[in-house]
Enzyme design. Structure first.
Site, short mmCIF file in Angstrom:
data_model
loop_
_atom_site.label_atom_id
_atom_site.label_comp_id
_atom_site.label_asym_id
_atom_site.label_seq_id
_atom_site.Cartn_x
_atom_site.Cartn_y
_atom_site.Cartn_z
N CYS A 3 13.30 11.13 6.50
CA CYS A 3 13.33 10.64 7.88
C CYS A 3 14.61 11.02 8.61
O CYS A 3 14.58 11.36 9.78
CB CYS A 3 13.14 9.13 7.89
SG CYS A 3 14.32 8.26 6.87
N GLU B 84 9.24 15.88 15.75
CA GLU B 84 9.63 15.71 14.35
C GLU B 84 8.76 16.65 13.52
O GLU B 84 7.54 16.51 13.48
CB GLU B 84 9.42 14.27 13.87
CG GLU B 84 9.94 14.08 12.46
CD GLU B 84 9.65 12.72 11.84
OE1 GLU B 84 8.52 12.23 11.98
OE2 GLU B 84 10.57 12.16 11.21
N GLU C 146 10.15 1.18 10.07
CA GLU C 146 11.10 2.30 9.86
C GLU C 146 10.34 3.57 10.17
O GLU C 146 9.44 3.95 9.43
CB GLU C 146 11.59 2.31 8.41
CG GLU C 146 12.37 1.08 8.00
CD GLU C 146 13.67 0.91 8.75
OE1 GLU C 146 14.11 1.86 9.44
OE2 GLU C 146 14.24 -0.18 8.68
N LYS D 249 0.86 -1.19 0.00
CA LYS D 249 0.00 0.00 0.00
C LYS D 249 0.89 1.24 0.00
O LYS D 249 1.55 1.53 1.00
CB LYS D 249 -0.90 0.04 1.24
CG LYS D 249 -1.96 1.12 1.13
CD LYS D 249 -2.60 1.47 2.45
CE LYS D 249 -1.90 2.59 3.17
NZ LYS D 249 -1.82 3.86 2.46
P1 NAD Z 1 2.37 8.17 8.00
O1 NAD Z 1 2.72 7.34 9.17
O2 NAD Z 1 1.29 9.16 8.13
O3 NAD Z 1 1.92 7.22 6.79
C1 NAD Z 1 2.79 6.22 6.25
C2 NAD Z 1 1.95 5.14 5.60
O4 NAD Z 1 1.23 4.46 6.62
C3 NAD Z 1 0.90 5.66 4.62
O5 NAD Z 1 0.80 4.76 3.54
C4 NAD Z 1 -0.36 5.66 5.46
O6 NAD Z 1 -1.55 5.54 4.68
C5 NAD Z 1 -0.15 4.43 6.33
N1 NAD Z 1 -0.85 4.42 7.62
C6 NAD Z 1 -1.16 5.47 8.42
N2 NAD Z 1 -1.79 5.04 9.53
C7 NAD Z 1 -1.86 3.68 9.44
C8 NAD Z 1 -2.41 2.66 10.27
N3 NAD Z 1 -3.01 2.95 11.41
N4 NAD Z 1 -2.30 1.37 9.87
C9 NAD Z 1 -1.69 1.06 8.70
N5 NAD Z 1 -1.17 1.98 7.86
C10 NAD Z 1 -1.25 3.28 8.23
O7 NAD Z 1 3.72 8.81 7.49
P2 NAD Z 1 3.95 9.79 6.24
O8 NAD Z 1 3.45 11.13 6.61
O9 NAD Z 1 3.48 9.15 4.98
O10 NAD Z 1 5.57 9.80 6.16
C11 NAD Z 1 6.34 10.58 7.00
C12 NAD Z 1 6.88 9.78 8.16
O11 NAD Z 1 7.59 8.65 7.67
C13 NAD Z 1 7.86 10.56 8.99
O12 NAD Z 1 7.63 10.33 10.36
C14 NAD Z 1 9.21 9.98 8.56
O13 NAD Z 1 10.24 10.14 9.52
C15 NAD Z 1 8.86 8.57 8.32
N6 NAD Z 1 9.83 7.93 7.44
C16 NAD Z 1 10.74 7.07 7.99
C17 NAD Z 1 11.72 6.47 7.19
C18 NAD Z 1 12.76 5.54 7.78
O14 NAD Z 1 13.47 4.87 7.01
N7 NAD Z 1 12.89 5.46 9.09
C19 NAD Z 1 11.75 6.75 5.81
C20 NAD Z 1 10.81 7.63 5.28
C21 NAD Z 1 9.85 8.21 6.11
#
Ligand code: NAD
Length: 483
Positions: free
Chosen positions: A289, A386, A255, A179
């Protein structure tokens, strides 16, 4: 406005075909603020159809059981096709994301293809082990794929993040239901189409579109999803852990978020450090991230470095992601830009000095000015939260001990950067930092895909990239035979 040559499908990709479905979520361009299209939101039945297609693909193709060299060849063919289709993929990404099409085409895509090839190479080289048992027995450790991996990706680097999930899972012999973020769906959808064109069995790569609480939650909870691989916020990672605890224990790779420090010591090469600090926070408008959102500087060089950073932070010029080669990126959504601004204003209300930025650009789209905040204490929201935007705090220290105290974050432990010419200090402090990655005299990943990436503390569980990511997609079985 959609690009005339792009097909922005309102469909899932299941069993090797597009499955049209009614629009449920609007997708907008952060460069313009305009609607570009819409996508469906997969419910439990659609997620079930995708997982069933993945299981069928594994059964009929024997993907995980055939000669691993066949997997390797198919993945190489897919990587070649991804490179050949780089222009279309890049535009499908840039139309709704914060990544310039030109940079996706020349950077993200070749690197993703390289990473898929990197993981493919493990398929016919990694093996189980013989166990040192007594002569009366024969013991060995076999390793095997999980079956269906459920993967969830964020919006900030859609193709790269999809590649990090798909590459190791497929090379290790699994099928995947992925997804992507509801905000950036189309490049991932096309990656899946290309997998079938490249000869991967239909159903091995399935894409379900939708939001987190409905589609993501259904995917994580599906009884035939044997492993979950997630990249996103720490908040959503926690929700996924809870979901897994409630619906059936299974392994997961998470991650998550970060609040990474970049530390500059008095003996650092200041030209090199200034360049690295800028590259550590401003690309993709700080929406990555490992962004170095906390700059910590020895007091003796603080004024010089602050002046240089202020000049550099004034330079970026916003660009439309479909047209620009090096324009500054927008924030993914207006809502997210308002959140960034709210944290900046709260930080100032609590005593922070605004050195530069602190407001949006005066133009269409959600562009926020590169922002530097000084005079912040440890509990200032710009230091604790963050922000995921082009905002860094600037703090000073007097000695190594204070530097380490400031660098430690109560919650996160993703990455850190050290700038010093003193190798002993670099190694000593590297040991003290509680982070999954430390960069010395540079900031940011290289193309050394062998280095795993992932957080300590609430920044994550398990690793992407490296041999670790391949092994995380296989499970071991101990076998003991009495002779
Ligand atoms: P997000 O957590 O809002 O969403 C990420 C994904 O998870 C999306 O596809 C979203 O639809 C899905 N999602 C959200 N809630 C969910 C749930 N309850 N159950 C299942 N899926 C769910 O994050 P974002 O805004 O898309 O991305 C930014 C975040 O990602 C930041 O916190 C960033 O640090 C992190 N990030 C981490 C890494 C890493 O390697 N550590 C890499 C890239 C981004």
């Amino acid at each position: 406005m959609a690009h005339p040559n792009l097909t922005l499908r309102c469909a899932h990709f299941i069993g090797g075909q597009y499955i049209d479905a009614p629009e449920a979520i609007e997708v907008t361009s952060p460069s313009t603020g305009q609607r570009v299209g819409g996508i469906p939101c997969a419910d439990t039945d659609t997620v079930d159809a995708a997982v069933s297609a993945a299981r069928r693909a594994l059964e009929t193709s024997n993907w995980g059981g055939n000669s691993p060299r066949e997997r390797l060849k198919a993945l190489h063919a897919w990587a070649d096709l991804i490179e050949a289709e780089a222009q279309t993929l890049a535009q499908l990404e840039a139309i709704c994301s914060t990544r310039p099409a030109a940079q996706v085409q020349s950077g993200d895509i070749p690197v993703t293809a390289e990473q898929i090839r990197f993981f493919a190479e493990f398929a016919d080289k990694e093996a189980g082990k013989l166990a040192p048992t007594p002569d009366s027995a024969f013991g060995f450790i076999e390793d095997a794929p999980y079956g269906v991996v459920g993967a969830i990706a964020p919006w900030n680097y859609p193709i790269s993040m999809a590649g990090w999930k798909l590459g190791p899972a497929l090379a290790a012999g699994n099928a995947v239901v992925l997804k992507p973020s509801e905000m950036t769906p189309w490049s991932t959808l096309y990656l899946a189409e290309l997998s079938v064109k490249a000869g991967l069995p239909a159903g091995l790569v399935n894409i379900v579109l939708g939001d987190g609480p409905v589609t993501g939650a259904a995917l994580v909870a599906h009884p035939h999803v044997a492993k979950v691989s997630f990249t996103g916020s720490t908040r959503a990672g926690g929700a996924i852990m809870e979901n897994i605890a409630r619906t059936g224990i299974k392994p997961m790779t998470l991650e998550l978020g970060g609040k990474s420090p970049m530390l500059v010591f008095e003996d650092a090469d200041l030209d090199l450090a200034a360049d690295a600090l800028v590259r550590g926070i401003l690309p993709n408008a700080g929406q990555f991230c490992v962004s170095g959102s906390r700059i910590l500087v020895h007091e003796s060089i603080a004024d010089t470095l602050a002046k240089r950073l202020v000049e550099r932070f004034k330079a970026p010029v916003p660009g439309d992601m479909m047209e620009t080669t090096d324009g500054f990126s927008p924030i993914i959504s207006d809502r997210q830009m308002q959140r960034i601004d709210a944290i900046v204003q709260a930080s100032r209300a609590q005593g922070a000095e605004l050195l530069v930025g602190g407001q949006r650009f005066d133009r269409q789209g959600s562009y926020y000015r590169p922002t530097l905040l000084a005079d912040v204490n440890k509990s200032n929201p710009a230091v604790t939260d963050e922000i995921f935007g082009p905002v860094a705090t600037f703090q000073t220290f007097t000695d190594e001990q204070e530097a380490m105290q400031l660098a430690a974050h109560a919650t996160y432990g993703l990455a850190a950067g050290l700038f010093t010419r003193d190798l002993s200090r670099a190694l000593r402090l590297t040991r003290q930092l509680e982070t999954g990655t430390v960069w010395v005299n540079r900031y940011g990943r290289s193309r050394d895909h062998i280095l795993p990436t992932g957080g300590w503390k609430a920044s994550g569980l398990g690793k992407d990239l490296g041999r670790e990511a391949y092994l995380a997609n296989r499970r071991t079985k101990s076998v003991l035979i009495d002779l």
